[in-house]
Write a protein that holds these residues in place. Structure first.
Motif, short mmCIF file in Angstrom:
data_model
loop_
_atom_site.label_atom_id
_atom_site.label_comp_id
_atom_site.label_asym_id
_atom_site.label_seq_id
_atom_site.Cartn_x
_atom_site.Cartn_y
_atom_site.Cartn_z
N LYS A 237 0.84 -1.19 0.00
CA LYS A 237 0.00 0.00 0.00
C LYS A 237 0.88 1.25 0.00
N ARG A 238 0.74 2.03 -1.05
CA ARG A 238 1.52 3.26 -1.16
C ARG A 238 0.57 4.43 -1.38
N SER A 239 0.94 5.57 -0.84
CA SER A 239 0.11 6.77 -0.99
C SER A 239 0.19 7.26 -2.43
N ARG A 240 -0.79 8.06 -2.83
CA ARG A 240 -0.79 8.62 -4.18
C ARG A 240 0.43 9.49 -4.41
N ILE A 241 0.86 10.20 -3.37
CA ILE A 241 2.04 11.07 -3.50
C ILE A 241 3.28 10.22 -3.78
N ARG A 242 3.42 9.13 -3.03
CA ARG A 242 4.59 8.27 -3.23
C ARG A 242 4.58 7.66 -4.62
N ILE A 243 3.39 7.21 -5.07
CA ILE A 243 3.28 6.64 -6.41
C ILE A 243 3.65 7.68 -7.46
N PHE A 244 3.16 8.91 -7.29
CA PHE A 244 3.45 9.99 -8.24
C PHE A 244 4.95 10.28 -8.31
N ILE A 245 5.57 10.42 -7.14
CA ILE A 245 7.00 10.73 -7.08
C ILE A 245 7.83 9.58 -7.68
N GLY A 246 7.48 8.35 -7.29
CA GLY A 246 8.22 7.19 -7.78
C GLY A 246 8.11 7.05 -9.29
N LYS A 247 6.91 7.25 -9.83
CA LYS A 247 6.70 7.15 -11.27
C LYS A 247 7.55 8.16 -12.01
N HIS A 248 7.55 9.41 -11.58
CA HIS A 248 8.29 10.45 -12.29
C HIS A 248 9.79 10.32 -12.09
N TYR A 249 10.21 9.73 -10.99
CA TYR A 249 11.63 9.45 -10.79
C TYR A 249 12.11 8.46 -11.86
N PHE A 250 11.34 7.39 -12.07
CA PHE A 250 11.75 6.38 -13.04
C PHE A 250 11.61 6.87 -14.47
N ILE A 251 10.65 7.74 -14.72
CA ILE A 251 10.54 8.34 -16.05
C ILE A 251 11.78 9.18 -16.36
N PHE A 252 12.19 9.99 -15.39
CA PHE A 252 13.39 10.82 -15.58
C PHE A 252 14.63 9.95 -15.74
N LYS A 253 14.70 8.87 -14.96
CA LYS A 253 15.84 7.96 -15.05
C LYS A 253 15.94 7.34 -16.44
N ARG A 254 14.78 7.03 -17.04
CA ARG A 254 14.77 6.47 -18.39
C ARG A 254 15.26 7.49 -19.41
N TYR A 255 14.82 8.74 -19.28
CA TYR A 255 15.29 9.78 -20.20
C TYR A 255 16.82 9.87 -20.15
#
Length: 273
Positions: free
Chosen positions: A10-28
């Motif tokens: 169970k993860r908060s929406r904020i954590r999911i949002f931050i984690g998603k954008h971290y990995f998107i940036f990492k891919r770039y």
């Protein structure tokens, strides 16, 4: 595999949002600085030899899912196919699903479709493109091309009704951190051909010369086990038999081990048949 790692977190929406954008940036950053040479050339003069061809149904009634999701999916597939159709992977190059397609946006014509989300589904721009990544993964297993990145589905959301491929034979995708990457470690270029009919998504891997080998993908050690937190977990292993032109078996190799949390009762698919 340690089954405790599969337990839903169970993860908060904020954590999911931050984690998603971290990995998107990492891919770039990876696209810029890694050592891969990414395929980008397209040729619409088709290579003469079909190495492998496969098709999947566009409209498949799913329990609890409105059909408008699938009609919109077709629109999204039409747009994505234009970015991939005719792409050639030269020797030493890597095919990146998302680098070629780009980010699905409304201004590109993408519409809301079905997006799998933590064991359920929701609407999302560009939804339905997993059908295309699933097709590409399955086709590539029948070629000498090397899959260097594939992400499996963590949840088994729908029963096997009318399934023609083994469980775990697809590749999930999410822009851009869940990518499908394929490297050409052969001495021959390969070309991707994609199209839509009224009923199916159709794909081909083509080459300049006939294939020296044929492939058979099969499942083993399939089992469904109770999860200690409740529900069930599904497991299997996919292997690949490789034959030469004389149909002689020359290798039997491991492909992948799959584990997924089942979101339906194990006997449900039998009741639906």
């Amino acid at each position: 595999m340690d089954i405790t790692k599969l337990r839903p977190k169970k993860r908060s929406r904020i954590r999911i949002f931050i984690g998603k954008h971290y990995f998107i940036f990492k891919r770039y950053l990876a696209w810029i600085f890694d050592k891969n040479i990414y395929a980008k050339e397209k040729q619409l003069e088709w290579f003469p030899h079909i190495i492998y061809k496969h098709q999947t149904m566009l409209l498949r009634p799913l329990r609890g899912v409105d059909m408008w999701y699938q009609y919109n999916k077709i629109k999204n597939l039409e747009i994505a196919i234009k970015q991939l159709n005719g792409v050639v992977i030269h020797p030493g190059e890597t095919f990146s699903y998302w680098k070629l397609i780009g980010k699905p946006k409304k201004k590109k014509g993408y519409v809301d479709g079905m997006v799998l989300y933590y064991g359920t589904f929701k609407k999302g721009i560009g939804g339905g493109l997993c059908q295309l990544s699933n097709l590409l993964y399955w086709m590539t297993l029948h070629t000498p091309l090397t899959i260097t990145e594939r992400n499996r589905h963590s949840y088994d959301v729908f029963p096997d009704s009318n399934r023609t491929q083994p469980f775990g034979s697809g590749a999930t995708c999410a822009y851009n951190y869940l990518d499908l990457q394929i490297k050409n470690n052969t001495n021959e270029p390969y070309q991707l051909h994609l199209s839509l009919t009224d009923t199916h998504l159709v794909g081909e891997w083509r080459a300049l010369n006939p294939s020296l080998y044929s492939y058979e993908i099969y499942e083993k050690e399939h089992q469904i086990t109770p999860a200690y937190w409740g529900g069930y977990v599904r497991h299997n292993i996919l292997n690949r038999k490789i034959y030469n032109r004389k149909k002689q078996l020359i290798d039997d190799e491991f492909i992948v081990e799959n584990h997924a949390i089942m979101m339906y009762e194990p006997l449900l698919e039998q009741k639906m048949e």
